[in-house]
Design a protein around this motif. Structure first.
Motif, PDB file in Angstrom:
ATOM      1  N   THR A  26       0.846  -1.202   0.000  1.00  0.00           N
ATOM      2  CA  THR A  26       0.000   0.000   0.000  1.00  0.00           C
ATOM      3  C   THR A  26       0.879   1.249   0.000  1.00  0.00           C
ATOM      4  N   VAL A  27       1.909   1.250   0.843  1.00  0.00           N
ATOM      5  CA  VAL A  27       2.843   2.380   0.890  1.00  0.00           C
ATOM      6  C   VAL A  27       3.575   2.509  -0.445  1.00  0.00           C
ATOM      7  N   LYS A  28       4.017   1.389  -1.006  1.00  0.00           N
ATOM      8  CA  LYS A  28       4.726   1.429  -2.297  1.00  0.00           C
ATOM      9  C   LYS A  28       3.827   1.956  -3.408  1.00  0.00           C
ATOM     10  N   THR A  29       2.562   1.576  -3.417  1.00  0.00           N
ATOM     11  CA  THR A  29       1.627   2.095  -4.424  1.00  0.00           C
ATOM     12  C   THR A  29       1.457   3.601  -4.265  1.00  0.00           C
ATOM     13  N   PHE A  30       1.354   4.054  -3.019  1.00  0.00           N
ATOM     14  CA  PHE A  30       1.253   5.493  -2.758  1.00  0.00           C
ATOM     15  C   PHE A  30       2.446   6.222  -3.380  1.00  0.00           C
ATOM     16  N   PHE A  31       3.662   5.723  -3.133  1.00  0.00           N
ATOM     17  CA  PHE A  31       4.845   6.412  -3.659  1.00  0.00           C
ATOM     18  C   PHE A  31       5.032   6.211  -5.157  1.00  0.00           C
ATOM     19  N   ASP A  32       4.584   5.103  -5.707  1.00  0.00           N
ATOM     20  CA  ASP A  32       4.601   4.957  -7.171  1.00  0.00           C
ATOM     21  C   ASP A  32       3.769   6.076  -7.802  1.00  0.00           C
ATOM     22  N   GLY A  33       2.583   6.307  -7.252  1.00  0.00           N
ATOM     23  CA  GLY A  33       1.728   7.400  -7.737  1.00  0.00           C
ATOM     24  C   GLY A  33       2.332   8.756  -7.470  1.00  0.00           C
ATOM     25  N   PHE A  34       2.929   8.920  -6.296  1.00  0.00           N
ATOM     26  CA  PHE A  34       3.558  10.188  -5.901  1.00  0.00           C
ATOM     27  C   PHE A  34       4.658  10.571  -6.883  1.00  0.00           C
ATOM     28  N   HIS A  35       5.552   9.631  -7.164  1.00  0.00           N
ATOM     29  CA  HIS A  35       6.671   9.916  -8.074  1.00  0.00           C
ATOM     30  C   HIS A  35       6.207  10.147  -9.506  1.00  0.00           C
ATOM     31  N   ALA A  36       5.127   9.482  -9.901  1.00  0.00           N
ATOM     32  CA  ALA A  36       4.587   9.649 -11.260  1.00  0.00           C
ATOM     33  C   ALA A  36       3.630  10.840 -11.348  1.00  0.00           C
ATOM     34  N   LYS A  37       3.389  11.512 -10.207  1.00  0.00           N
ATOM     35  CA  LYS A  37       2.427  12.629 -10.135  1.00  0.00           C
ATOM     36  C   LYS A  37       1.043  12.163 -10.598  1.00  0.00           C
ATOM     37  N   ASP A  38       0.705  10.929 -10.215  1.00  0.00           N
ATOM     38  CA  ASP A  38      -0.528  10.272 -10.629  1.00  0.00           C
ATOM     39  C   ASP A  38      -1.504  10.241  -9.443  1.00  0.00           C
TER      40      ASP A  38
END
Length: 146
Positions: A26-38
């Motif tokens: 869940t945390v990794k998905t949050f940061f995947d979106g964060f870094h992609a500005k998604d």
């Protein structure tokens, strides 16, 4: 009897590890979106009532700030296209009690490859219908010592 105890212990360990992996993902998905500005990806793991707070430590003392979740999501559209930011997670400490979990993650935050600040995130989550959702994020922020 000993075999039954051993089997139960192994089953409990496997189930516990799987839940911890779900919280970490869940945390990794949050940061995947964060870094992609998604923001769609970020929202997929965030509860509709999520709260954001930061504790900034500096020469002027310690300051607690609240961030409006709508403003947080909107802020991604205002970042310059050439601005690259990366929050590097240095480790996870996960605790789970039933349908509540906490992920404590130390991090370093980089802007265009340069260390901006570091600290710790604390993600509090709730499990709804078998899915972990972030309900609160609080982080500390310290500038690097010169």
């Amino acid at each position: 009897m000993k075999k039954m105890f051993l089997l139960l212990t192994i089953c409990f360990s496997v189930a516990s590890f799987a839940q911890e992996a779900d919280v970490e993902n869940t945390v990794k998905t949050f940061f995947d979106g964060f870094h992609a500005k998604d923001t769609v990806k970020i929202k997929s793991v965030c509860h509709e009532k999520m709260m954001l707070q930061s504790i900034t430590e500096g020469q002027k003392g310690t300051r607690l700030t609240d961030e409006n979740i709508s403003e947080f999501y909107k802020s991604f559209s205002t970042f310059p296209k050439d601005m690259k930011f990366e929050e590097r997670i240095l480790g996870y400490n996960i605790q789970i009690d039933g349908t509540m979990a906490n992920a404590w993650t130390s991090y370093e935050f980089y802007i265009n490859g340069k260390l901006s600040h570091s600290g710790v995130n604390s993600f509090t989550m709730i499990q709804e219908n078998g899915v972990w959702k972030i309900v609160h994020i609080i982080d500390t922020r310290r500038k690097p010592k010169k």
